[in-house]
Scaffold this motif. Structure first.
Motif, PDB file in Angstrom:
ATOM      1  N   GLY A  83      -9.695  -0.688  -7.208  1.00  0.00           N
ATOM      2  CA  GLY A  83      -8.698  -0.043  -6.819  1.00  0.00           C
ATOM      3  C   GLY A  83      -8.960   0.951  -5.695  1.00  0.00           C
ATOM      4  O   GLY A  83     -10.018   1.070  -5.005  1.00  0.00           O
ATOM      5  N   TYR A  84      -8.052   1.561  -5.015  1.00  0.00           N
ATOM      6  CA  TYR A  84      -8.280   2.404  -3.997  1.00  0.00           C
ATOM      7  C   TYR A  84      -9.098   3.844  -4.303  1.00  0.00           C
ATOM      8  O   TYR A  84      -9.898   4.297  -3.404  1.00  0.00           O
ATOM      9  CB  TYR A  84      -6.854   3.097  -3.253  1.00  0.00           C
ATOM     10  CG  TYR A  84      -6.468   2.077  -2.554  1.00  0.00           C
ATOM     11  CD1 TYR A  84      -6.688   1.652  -1.026  1.00  0.00           C
ATOM     12  CD2 TYR A  84      -5.217   0.911  -3.033  1.00  0.00           C
ATOM     13  CE1 TYR A  84      -5.816   0.866  -0.563  1.00  0.00           C
ATOM     14  CE2 TYR A  84      -4.899  -0.256  -2.355  1.00  0.00           C
ATOM     15  CZ  TYR A  84      -5.259  -0.226  -0.892  1.00  0.00           C
ATOM     16  OH  TYR A  84      -4.750  -1.072  -0.206  1.00  0.00           O
ATOM     17  N   ASP A  85      -9.191   4.145  -5.735  1.00  0.00           N
ATOM     18  CA  ASP A  85      -9.911   5.368  -6.016  1.00  0.00           C
ATOM     19  C   ASP A  85     -11.439   5.013  -5.778  1.00  0.00           C
ATOM     20  O   ASP A  85     -12.169   6.270  -5.424  1.00  0.00           O
ATOM     21  CB  ASP A  85     -10.010   5.422  -7.573  1.00  0.00           C
ATOM     22  CG  ASP A  85      -8.548   5.993  -7.873  1.00  0.00           C
ATOM     23  OD1 ASP A  85      -7.962   6.512  -7.010  1.00  0.00           O
ATOM     24  OD2 ASP A  85      -8.083   5.992  -9.122  1.00  0.00           O
ATOM     25  N   SER A 123      -0.156   7.452  -1.252  1.00  0.00           N
ATOM     26  CA  SER A 123      -1.278   7.873  -1.911  1.00  0.00           C
ATOM     27  C   SER A 123      -2.672   6.781  -1.731  1.00  0.00           C
ATOM     28  O   SER A 123      -3.701   7.414  -1.452  1.00  0.00           O
ATOM     29  CB  SER A 123      -1.223   7.990  -3.675  1.00  0.00           C
ATOM     30  OG  SER A 123      -0.909   6.961  -4.273  1.00  0.00           O
ATOM     31  N   GLU A 124      -2.222   5.554  -1.814  1.00  0.00           N
ATOM     32  CA  GLU A 124      -3.142   4.483  -1.552  1.00  0.00           C
ATOM     33  C   GLU A 124      -3.800   4.523  -0.100  1.00  0.00           C
ATOM     34  O   GLU A 124      -5.010   4.498   0.237  1.00  0.00           O
ATOM     35  CB  GLU A 124      -2.879   3.381  -1.985  1.00  0.00           C
ATOM     36  CG  GLU A 124      -2.617   3.094  -3.508  1.00  0.00           C
ATOM     37  CD  GLU A 124      -1.919   1.772  -3.802  1.00  0.00           C
ATOM     38  OE1 GLU A 124      -2.064   1.414  -5.061  1.00  0.00           O
ATOM     39  OE2 GLU A 124      -1.190   1.095  -2.964  1.00  0.00           O
ATOM     40  N   ASP A 125      -2.873   4.695   0.685  1.00  0.00           N
ATOM     41  CA  ASP A 125      -2.980   4.966   2.251  1.00  0.00           C
ATOM     42  C   ASP A 125      -4.110   6.090   2.498  1.00  0.00           C
ATOM     43  O   ASP A 125      -5.067   5.897   3.324  1.00  0.00           O
ATOM     44  CB  ASP A 125      -1.832   4.630   3.164  1.00  0.00           C
ATOM     45  CG  ASP A 125      -2.065   4.889   4.755  1.00  0.00           C
ATOM     46  OD1 ASP A 125      -2.724   4.125   5.066  1.00  0.00           O
ATOM     47  OD2 ASP A 125      -1.878   6.120   5.057  1.00  0.00           O
ATOM     48  N   VAL A 172       0.835  -1.093  -0.078  1.00  0.00           N
ATOM     49  CA  VAL A 172       0.022  -0.063  -0.007  1.00  0.00           C
ATOM     50  C   VAL A 172       0.874   1.321   0.064  1.00  0.00           C
ATOM     51  O   VAL A 172       1.467   1.437   1.078  1.00  0.00           O
ATOM     52  CB  VAL A 172      -0.878   0.043   1.180  1.00  0.00           C
ATOM     53  CG1 VAL A 172      -1.732   1.116   1.227  1.00  0.00           C
ATOM     54  CG2 VAL A 172      -1.714  -1.306   1.413  1.00  0.00           C
ATOM     55  N   TYR A 191     -12.241   3.173  -2.866  1.00  0.00           N
ATOM     56  CA  TYR A 191     -12.447   2.545  -1.678  1.00  0.00           C
ATOM     57  C   TYR A 191     -13.660   3.126  -0.973  1.00  0.00           C
ATOM     58  O   TYR A 191     -14.383   2.463  -0.247  1.00  0.00           O
ATOM     59  CB  TYR A 191     -10.946   2.941  -1.133  1.00  0.00           C
ATOM     60  CG  TYR A 191     -10.978   2.113   0.180  1.00  0.00           C
ATOM     61  CD1 TYR A 191     -10.078   1.245   0.420  1.00  0.00           C
ATOM     62  CD2 TYR A 191     -11.572   2.626   1.457  1.00  0.00           C
ATOM     63  CE1 TYR A 191      -9.766   0.463   1.354  1.00  0.00           C
ATOM     64  CE2 TYR A 191     -11.333   1.919   2.577  1.00  0.00           C
ATOM     65  CZ  TYR A 191     -10.493   1.063   2.519  1.00  0.00           C
ATOM     66  OH  TYR A 191     -10.137   0.270   3.880  1.00  0.00           O
ATOM     67  N   GLN A 246      -7.518   5.254   1.505  1.00  0.00           N
ATOM     68  CA  GLN A 246      -8.357   4.561   2.363  1.00  0.00           C
ATOM     69  C   GLN A 246      -8.819   5.042   3.503  1.00  0.00           C
ATOM     70  O   GLN A 246      -9.806   4.952   3.830  1.00  0.00           O
ATOM     71  CB  GLN A 246      -7.546   3.170   2.476  1.00  0.00           C
ATOM     72  CG  GLN A 246      -6.480   3.164   3.589  1.00  0.00           C
ATOM     73  CD  GLN A 246      -5.997   1.792   3.991  1.00  0.00           C
ATOM     74  OE1 GLN A 246      -6.668   0.794   3.919  1.00  0.00           O
ATOM     75  NE2 GLN A 246      -4.539   1.592   4.237  1.00  0.00           N
ATOM     76  N   ASP A 289      -5.019  -5.733   0.437  1.00  0.00           N
ATOM     77  CA  ASP A 289      -4.920  -5.614  -1.053  1.00  0.00           C
ATOM     78  C   ASP A 289      -3.524  -6.903  -1.351  1.00  0.00           C
ATOM     79  O   ASP A 289      -3.244  -7.139  -2.660  1.00  0.00           O
ATOM     80  CB  ASP A 289      -4.465  -4.236  -1.903  1.00  0.00           C
ATOM     81  CG  ASP A 289      -2.869  -3.743  -1.245  1.00  0.00           C
ATOM     82  OD1 ASP A 289      -2.382  -4.674  -0.571  1.00  0.00           O
ATOM     83  OD2 ASP A 289      -2.431  -2.936  -1.862  1.00  0.00           O
ATOM     84  N   GLY A 313      -5.925  -4.516  -8.241  1.00  0.00           N
ATOM     85  CA  GLY A 313      -5.193  -3.603  -8.885  1.00  0.00           C
ATOM     86  C   GLY A 313      -5.074  -3.647 -10.212  1.00  0.00           C
ATOM     87  O   GLY A 313      -6.032  -4.210 -10.776  1.00  0.00           O
TER      88      GLY A 313
END
Length: 237
Positions: A206-208, A42-44, A39, A210, A47, A147, A177
């Motif tokens: 993906g995280y977008d 930016s992904e963290d 992770v 979340y 979330q 993930d 992903g």
């Protein structure tokens, strides 16, 4: 030498021995966020922002407040010995102000580590200790977001064999992903992580997305059980 789960349970014995005063509470819900090395920063951030947004979404607000209170705890997890609280203890959600405060706390939180592997078994063990200190709620749920598959420490299977999780439901938010391994990731979570009656997973590419995935999962977790068409909490209509 790596300690076996039984010794790890002894190391966490003080936490497991604790308890909380009884509350008129319908659900104790533990939120566990993946901050392992898979992770990125930016992904963290996505979330944490996504969870914060989902908690105050209109439908989720209504679900939280439609009956007896819900108790929340949240922590981040990565390596076998790295689980860090996001909320400072259990939060009992009784009104919208509680949700607003919890959402802000999560939004303002920052990850503790970013370079550790993925220890799902230890995350479940830590969640078990959290639940032993929870208010006396009628149901217990662990909500694991991740993930990647487990690759450090004892397995989820050993966690279920060695920690008091028999009466706990474990759901998952599975974050895929750009690679081609999403089907395997989903299959692994469903086979190794989901646990208990009614356990389910929600998948997001993906995280977008979340926030939307978390909102959908919270809405399902907060559904009031029905008996003869009437919610157990008496919140009919």
């Amino acid at each position: 030498m790596r300690r076996p789960p039984a010794l790890l349970m002894l190391a966490w014995g003080a936490a497991l021995a604790g308890g909380a005063e009884a509350q008129d509470c319908r659900l104790a819900l533990v939120l566990a966020l993946d901050v392992s090395s898979s992770v990125d920063a930016s992904e963290d951030r996505l979330q944490r922002e996504g969870l914060a947004r989902a908690l105050v979404a209109p439908g989720v607000r209504e679900a939280f407040l439609a009956g007896d209170p819900v108790a929340l705890a949240a922590f981040e997890w990565s390596g076998e010995h790295s689980q860090v609280a996001i909320l400072s203890g259990w939060e009992l959600v009784t009104d919208e102000a509680d949700l607003d405060r919890i959402s802000r706390t999560i939004l303002d939180s920052r990850r503790s580590r970013s370079n550790l592997p993925t220890a799902v078994g230890a995350a479940l063990g830590h969640a078990a200790t959290e639940l032993r200190n929870a208010p006396a709620c009628r149901a217990k749920t662990i909500d694991v977001a991740g993930d990647g598959v487990h690759n450090d420490g004892f397995s989820p299977r050993l966690a279920y064999e060695n920690f008091p999780l028999a009466d706990v439901t474990v759901n998952a938010l599975i974050v895929g992903g750009a690679g081609g391994e999403d089907a395997r990731l989903v299959a692994w979570f469903q086979a190794e992580v989901l646990h208990g009656p009614g356990a389910f997973s929600v998948y997001t590419r993906g995280y977008d997305d979340y926030a939307n995935a978390m909102e959908a999962k919270l809405l399902k977790e907060l559904e009031l059980p029905m008996v003869g068409g009437v919610p157990l909490d008496g919140a009919a209509g």
